[in-house]
Write an enzyme that holds these catalytic residues in place. Structure first.
Site, short mmCIF file in Angstrom:
data_model
loop_
_atom_site.label_atom_id
_atom_site.label_comp_id
_atom_site.label_asym_id
_atom_site.label_seq_id
_atom_site.Cartn_x
_atom_site.Cartn_y
_atom_site.Cartn_z
N GLU A 86 0.35 -7.51 2.54
CA GLU A 86 0.21 -6.58 3.68
C GLU A 86 0.63 -7.45 4.99
OE1 GLU A 86 -3.58 -5.13 3.93
OE2 GLU A 86 -3.19 -3.69 2.58
N GLY A 112 -0.99 -5.38 -2.62
CA GLY A 112 0.01 -6.32 -2.33
C GLY A 112 0.07 -6.72 -0.97
N ASN A 115 -1.01 5.29 3.16
CA ASN A 115 -1.24 6.07 2.02
C ASN A 115 -2.35 7.06 1.96
OD1 ASN A 115 -1.76 7.06 -0.75
ND2 ASN A 115 -1.65 4.74 -1.60
N SER A 136 -5.25 5.71 -0.48
CA SER A 136 -4.92 3.94 -0.82
C SER A 136 -6.54 3.40 -1.40
CB SER A 136 -4.82 3.43 0.64
OG SER A 136 -4.72 2.18 0.72
N SER A 137 -5.99 2.51 -2.29
CA SER A 137 -7.29 1.62 -2.94
C SER A 137 -7.62 0.71 -1.80
CB SER A 137 -6.77 1.10 -4.08
OG SER A 137 -5.90 2.11 -4.68
N SER A 182 0.96 -1.31 -0.03
CA SER A 182 0.14 -0.18 -0.03
C SER A 182 0.86 1.37 -0.04
CB SER A 182 -0.79 0.03 1.17
OG SER A 182 -1.99 1.08 1.08
N GLY A 183 0.57 2.13 -0.90
CA GLY A 183 1.43 3.48 -0.89
C GLY A 183 2.54 3.35 -1.71
N THR A 213 -1.58 2.43 -7.76
CA THR A 213 -2.54 3.10 -8.64
C THR A 213 -2.22 4.26 -9.61
OG1 THR A 213 -3.78 2.66 -6.87
CG2 THR A 213 -4.80 4.13 -8.19
N1 LIG Z 1 5.43 7.82 -9.97
C1 LIG Z 1 4.95 8.75 -9.05
N2 LIG Z 1 5.45 9.97 -9.10
C2 LIG Z 1 4.98 10.81 -8.06
N3 LIG Z 1 4.35 10.40 -6.95
C3 LIG Z 1 3.81 9.11 -7.03
C4 LIG Z 1 4.14 8.28 -7.91
N4 LIG Z 1 3.65 7.20 -7.44
C5 LIG Z 1 3.13 7.16 -6.38
N5 LIG Z 1 3.10 8.44 -5.83
C6 LIG Z 1 2.95 8.97 -4.90
O1 LIG Z 1 2.35 8.10 -3.81
C7 LIG Z 1 0.93 8.04 -3.25
C8 LIG Z 1 0.48 6.70 -3.04
O2 LIG Z 1 0.46 6.02 -4.28
P1 LIG Z 1 -0.67 5.02 -4.67
O3 LIG Z 1 -0.56 4.76 -6.33
O4 LIG Z 1 -1.89 5.38 -4.49
O5 LIG Z 1 -0.29 3.69 -4.09
P2 LIG Z 1 -0.87 2.42 -4.01
O6 LIG Z 1 -2.09 2.31 -5.18
O7 LIG Z 1 0.12 1.51 -4.35
O8 LIG Z 1 -1.44 2.12 -2.69
C9 LIG Z 1 0.24 8.95 -4.40
O9 LIG Z 1 -0.67 9.45 -4.06
C10 LIG Z 1 1.37 9.73 -4.95
O10 LIG Z 1 1.51 10.97 -4.05
MG LIG Z 2 -3.97 1.99 -4.92
#
Ligand SMILES: Nc1ncnc2c1ncn2[C@@H]1O[C@H](COP(=O)(O)OP(=O)(O)O)[C@@H](O)[C@H]1O
Ligand SMILES: [Mg+2]
Length: 1107
Positions: free
Chosen positions: A392, A390, A160, A163-164, A110-111, A115
């Site tokens: 956890e 992923g 996050n 977070s999804s 997560s984070g 996404t």
């Molecule tokens: N490629 C990237 N460039 C800039 N910031 C990113 C990038 N990937 C993730 N982040 C930052 O990290 C945060 C969490 O990403 P997210 O995709 O929501 O995580 P996950 O889906 O894996 O939980 C986003 O809100 C963003 O602020």
């Molecule tokens: Mg996500």
């Protein structure tokens, strides 16, 4: 310049290694160091073969611009530095060009940025695939489905902020051209427990906060909500506001996205009503109420909230109230109602809220799918994007983590399977011997969880369905019995005594050795969560709702469709959906993105090695690298390989003529690379050890430097030489121009001096000739002068001699001498200028006269005597001659004219001449008579029988026979009479009878009078005393007065030899019997037209008025 900077290989300017297969030595430490090094240099992407490792930068990097998209578009995967776009491009191109369905598997905790990565992939594909209004709408809908799902499915967690809380798999569908047609979204296991409870520092799903912050007052009133988070029990208060997140603005974004995706206004309204109902459910509170049987029964504390919920959802309040207080169990066609205690009531309330929300979420996904599904039936190519939670590992791991980790276990399974399969296929394709690869296969762990007979999930289901008391502990006991011997299962109480003394393993837990590490699960809540029970009374109450959406969310509440069979448990549902997903993924070409979270603080620039190490471990990156380079670490097609290293060998540099493979063979032989280090495939060279590749790279670098120096040297030489050649050429040109210029100048100088000299010489010559001519002329003049003088002298001498002689001699002698002198002068006259003028004058005169006459000869006018033309006079001095000549010519032509006349004509003209002499310029009537021929006998008496008697009476020749008016002497009136003139007589006869009235012999006619005017009156005066004169003179008027008067005159003259007196006067006297009467001509008025009138005024005057 920018073009030159474009890299042509991943190996150029590499920070660490771009592809970890090349790591040497390979261990956890080097992997982490490599990631760190690259992370510190903003290189967040690293490859393991075709897998992309992404480290979350937690800040926006300038690497996703449209220019970057263009850079990566249609480039080979290893051509540029590692990037998520490279993977997206590879996937999209092999989908479009090779017709292979693709899936993009994004994993990570997560984070870690899963996404974000999935969005980047989608936006890249959207940017490079087809364009056009229809396609753009599809793209827009696909992209806009994200904000909607994120609002309802994402929440702030400690890991996050966004977070999804659900797993998402999206199939994007393309047509054969690669244009997007639509998509299908599948969702997995929403973390619905969050609706009713959130851990410290976390929030409920975004939509609740967005609705309360962003909705208008009006909407809030409609939904019976208040803009105050603290009013709602389901909203945790400690972190209601998230830094950098504007919930109100996001609410507008979401509503806009919903509109774009195709939600109708009433649908949006319904959805918000359900959200409001969920929120308000949390505010329903219960209180215990003692009953007669001693049991506690729950009662709703404040019914106001319940009332509002019922109004909002159209549920009968009593129905819902009852559903919160009673529970009906149906067994063997018997309905038994039991009361709920307070705890059960709260459980029921929360279960309802969770179910309502999670079903709403599933409905949303279905609704979006309806909008974005492909409209056509044509064959589609599919690109699936999997953004799933992923691994956890928390402090307390429960059923959710167990499920999630099971899912990851399965993903790892398919990852290994597919990677190995691909690797193996490549070896076979390339005809390389396949060496067995040692790797850990996690199938055994999957089996532990999902085995149908003795898997953990099967055990859980069994417990849940078993009659009798079922608790989490009985479930654990069962596990301890069944799974005790499994290598990856650990429990304190298992039959196997291995962990009897393991204090890290509490009694109420079991531990699974996942491929990514050991996870300790608390059994508490497993049974409940797996059961996922919602009391039937509640679902029936929901089905009875007037709210169409809510009704449709609870189909099992329909009493007609009552199903006594238990619904499938959460675990088995999830297992089934994971199995479907896996099957789906296996048919597709996988592309991996593995996300890593560099720190727990959501902060940029921090790389927590411990944290990363943990992730590297459970993501199995090391395993990944090992699998990848189990046989050969590096492979490359022959052409790019030869192109890259050809400078290392003389035979291949600069150009290799033969096939690329032979070139590479020659190259490797030359470099003496040990044969066991590489192997030749069909189209690729396989390098076993990264060391070999780095050696090649080093050599290349070294060689490039040498080559650069060489190129520099040659370039400098070439530049100098070109410069020199240019200078030389310019010098020659300049010299040529200068020479030309100098010669030109010299030539012009010579030319101008020649001209000067020439003109001087010519002048000199001319002057000389002039001088000679002048001299000659003077000589001639001198001769003349001398001759003249000499002659003069001679003459004078002779003269003086003669004078002297004359003085001495006779006068004749003197004359003689003079004569002689004149003779001499005449002879010599031509020598004297004095005579020239005269001679010329005479000659000229003669010539002029001659010319004059010659010209006159040609110019003479016609011979007509009346022709007035006469040439103009050429010279003044010829004036008189000219006039003279004119008159001579005129006379001559008149004579010529006259000579043509016959005798008769002559007579007529004589007569006319006579008339002219008599009347011209005297009588005004005369000019009109000139043109009239004189006819004389107008009356043809001979011919007319009427006048026969008259004719017989006259024997003589008749000269005039004409009718005249005889004026009556008494009154001036006129009578017609025939006027006859013969040789001797003048006769008057009556016009009618022809009887002769009067006869006058011509000798008795003395005079004829007439006026000077234009009238025909005339008087014939008779000799006094003659017989004829007894009555007096006659007064006539006639039209032919001139002719009559002329003929009378001529006849009289020829007969009597006397000239008849003709008096022309405007006043004359006539003798009428005894009276002398004056006939006076006056200018009359025009009363009678042009006829003259005659009137006797008195006995003295007779007045004739002439017009
Ligand atoms: N490629 C990237 N460039 C800039 N910031 C990113 C990038 N990937 C993730 N982040 C930052 O990290 C945060 C969490 O990403 P997210 O995709 O929501 O995580 P996950 O889906 O894996 O939980 C986003 O809100 C963003 O602020
Ligand atoms: Mg996500």
């Amino acid at each position: 310049m920018a073009k030159m900077e474009v890299k042509t290989s991943l190996l150029d300017n590499m920070i660490g290694v771009g592809d970890m297969v090349l790591l040497e030595p390979l261990n956890e430490e080097t992997v982490i160091n490599n990631l760190k090094k690259r992370f510190d240099h903003n290189e967040i992407y690293t490859y393991i073969g075709s897998v992309v490792i992404s480290v979350n930068p937690y800040r926006s990097l300038p690497i996703y611009s449209p220019e970057k998209v263009e850079d990566y578009r249609n480039r080979n995967f290893y051509e540029l530095s590692p990037h998520i776009f490279a993977l997206s491009d590879e996937a999209y191109r092999s989908l479009r060009d090779q017709d292979k369905d693709q899936c993009i598997l994004i994993t990570g905790e997560s984070g870690a940025g899963k996404t974000e990565a999935s969005k980047l992939v989608m936006s890249y594909v959207a940017a490079v695939c087809g364009k056009g209004a229809e396609v753009n709408q599809v793209k827009e809908q696909l992209l806009q489905s994200n904000p909607v799902l994120e609002a309802f499915g994402n929440a702030k967690t400690v890991r996050n902020d966004n977070s999804s809380r659900f797993g998402k798999y999206m199939d994007i569908e393309f047509d054969f051209k690669g244009d997007p047609l639509g998509g299908v979204i599948s969702n997995y296991l929403l973390e619905k427990s969050r609706v009713v409870k959130q851990a410290g520092g976390e929030r409920n799903f975004h939509v609740f906060y967005q609705l309360l912050s962003g909705a208008s007052e009006e909407l809030l009133n409609k939904l019976k909500l208040e803009r105050d988070f603290s009013r709602y029990n389901y909203l945790s208060l400690d972190s209601a506001k998230v830094n950098g997140v504007d919930d109100a603005a996001n609410f507008r974004t979401v509503r806009n996205a919903m509109q774009i995706v195709g939600f109708m206004d009433h649908e949006v309204e319904s959805v918000l009503e359900v959200v409001a109902a969920v929120l308000k459910l949390g505010n329903i509170e219960f209180k215990p109420e003692s009953r007669v049987n001693g049991l506690d029964e729950s009662k709703i504390k404040d019914k106001n909230e319940l009332k509002e919920i019922c109004e909002l959802t159209g549920i009968d309040q009593s129905v819902l109230e009852r559903a919160f207080s009673f529970r009906t169990v149906e067994a063997k066609q018997e309905k038994v109602s039991t009361t709920l205690n307070v705890a059960q009531a709260y459980y029921a309330r929360d279960a309802l809220a969770k179910n309502l929300y999670s079903r709403l979420f599933s409905w949303l996904v279905n609704r979006i799918n309806e909008s974005i599904k492909a409209q056509t039936k044509v064959r589609k190519k599919v690109m699936g994007v999997l953004d799933i939670y992923g691994f956890e590992i928390f402090e307390d791991n429960s059923f959710e983590q167990f499920i999630i980790n099971y899912c990851n276990e399965k993903l790892q399974q398919i990852f290994i399977e597919l990677t190995l399969k691909e690797e193996q296929e490549e070896y076979i394709r390339e005809d390389i011997e396949w060496t067995h690869i040692e790797y850990f296969n996690n199938a055994i762990i999957c089996d532990l969880i999902e085995n149908n007979t003795n898997g953990i999930l099967a055990m859980l289901d069994e417990e849940c369905l078993r009659p009798g008391t079922v608790t989490d502990e009985t479930f654990l006991e069962k596990l301890n019995q069944v799974c005790a011997t499994h290598q990856h299962f650990e429990s304190r109480m298992s039959k196997c005594s291995r962990f009897l003394n393991d204090t890290s393993l509490p009694h109420s837990c079991f531990r699974i050795q996942h491929y990514a590490g050991k996870v300790l699960y608390q059994v508490e809540g497993f049974v409940d969560k797996n059961n996922d029970l919602l009391y039937r009374d509640l679902s029936q109450a929901m089905w009875k709702a007037g709210h169409a959406l809510i009704k449709s969310l609870f189909p099992e509440g329909n009493p007609a469709k009552i199903n006594l069979k238990r619904p499938p448990t959460a675990g088995s549902q999830f297992k089934a959906s994971v199995a479907t997903l896996m099957k789906n993924l296996q048919t597709k070409n996988p592309n991996y993105i593995r996300c890593i979270k560099p720190n727990d603080k959501k902060a940029a620039h921090i790389f927590n090695e411990g944290l990363v190490c943990h992730q590297v471990r459970y993501l199995g990156l090391l395993e990944n690298v090992r699998v990848r380079r189990a046989g050969y670490a590096f492979r490359q097609a022959y052409e790019p390989c030869l192109e890259r290293y050809k400078m290392l060998c003389k035979q291949t540099w600069p150009h290799w003529k033969g096939p690329a493979r032979a070139g590479v063979e020659v190259l490797f032989n030359e470099l003496e690379i040990p044969v066991e280090e590489y192997s030749f495939g069909r189209s690729k060279i396989f390098i076993r050890n990264p060391r070999t590749l780095f050696k090649l790279e080093d050599l290349r670098k070294q060689r490039l430097e040498d080559l650069a120096t060489l190129i520099q040297k040659i370039y400098r030489g070439w530049k100098c030489r070109t410069h020199f050649l240019l200078m030389r050429k310019s010098q020659i040109v300049m010299a040529a121009w200068y020479r030309r210029y100098a010669q030109q100048k010299r030539y012009q100088q010579i030319k101008s001096s020649t001209l000067v000299i020439q003109s001087y010489i010519r002048g000199w010559k001319a002057r000389k000739i002039l001088r000679e001519l002048k001299h000659q002329k003077r000589c001639e003049e001198a001769a003349t002068t001398i001759a003249a003088y000499w002659h003069g002298t001679q003459a004078r001498r002779e003269l003086s001699r003669l004078k002297a002689e004359a003085r001495n001699k006779h006068a004749i002698a003197v004359i003689w001498a003079y004569w002689l002198g004149s003779k001499v002068r005449r002879e010599y006259r031509k020598f004297f200028r004095a005579n020239a003028g005269k001679k010329i004058y005479e000659f000229t005169l003669q010539r002029i006269v001659q010319k004059y006459f010659l010209e006159m000869k040609n110019k003479v006018p016609s011979l007509s005597p009346i022709d007035k033309n006469w040439p103009s006079r050429p010279y003044l001095f010829l004036d008189s001659t000219h006039k003279e000549l004119k008159s001579i010519f005129h006379l001559w032509r008149c004579k010529k004219y006259r000579d043509q006349f016959t005798d008769q004509q002559k007579l007529i003209y004589e007569e006319k001449l006579e008339a002219s002499e008599l009347f011209k310029d005297k009588k005004a009537l005369y000019p009109s008579s000139v043109g009239q021929p004189f006819q004389g006998p107008y009356l043809e008496i001979n011919k007319n029988p009427k006048y026969k008697k008259l004719k017989d009476a006259i024997e003589e020749k008749i000269i005039i026979a004409e009718v005249v008016n005889k004026i009556n002497r008494a009154n001036g009136k006129s009578t017609s009479r025939i006027f006859l003139l013969t040789n001797n007589n003048l006769l008057l006869a009556d016009q009618k009878s022809g009887q002769i009235k009067s006869e006058v012999p011509l000798v008795d006619v003395t005079k004829v009078s007439m006026s000077s005017q234009n009238d025909g009156f005339f008087a014939v005066h008779l000799k006094e005393g003659s017989e004829a004169a007894s009555k007096g003179d006659f007064l006539f008027s006639s039209d032919h007065l001139i002719e009559m008067a002329t003929k009378l005159y001529r006849t009289t003259l020829s007969q009597t030899k006397q000239k008849l007196n003709i008096e022309i006067s405007d006043e004359f006297l006539v003798q009428f019997r005894q009276d002398k009467v004056c006939v006076k001509f006056i200018q009359g008025n025009q009363k009678n037209g042009s006829v003259p009138t005659c009137k006797r005024k008195n006995n003295r005057l007779l007045e004739v008025a002439v017009p």
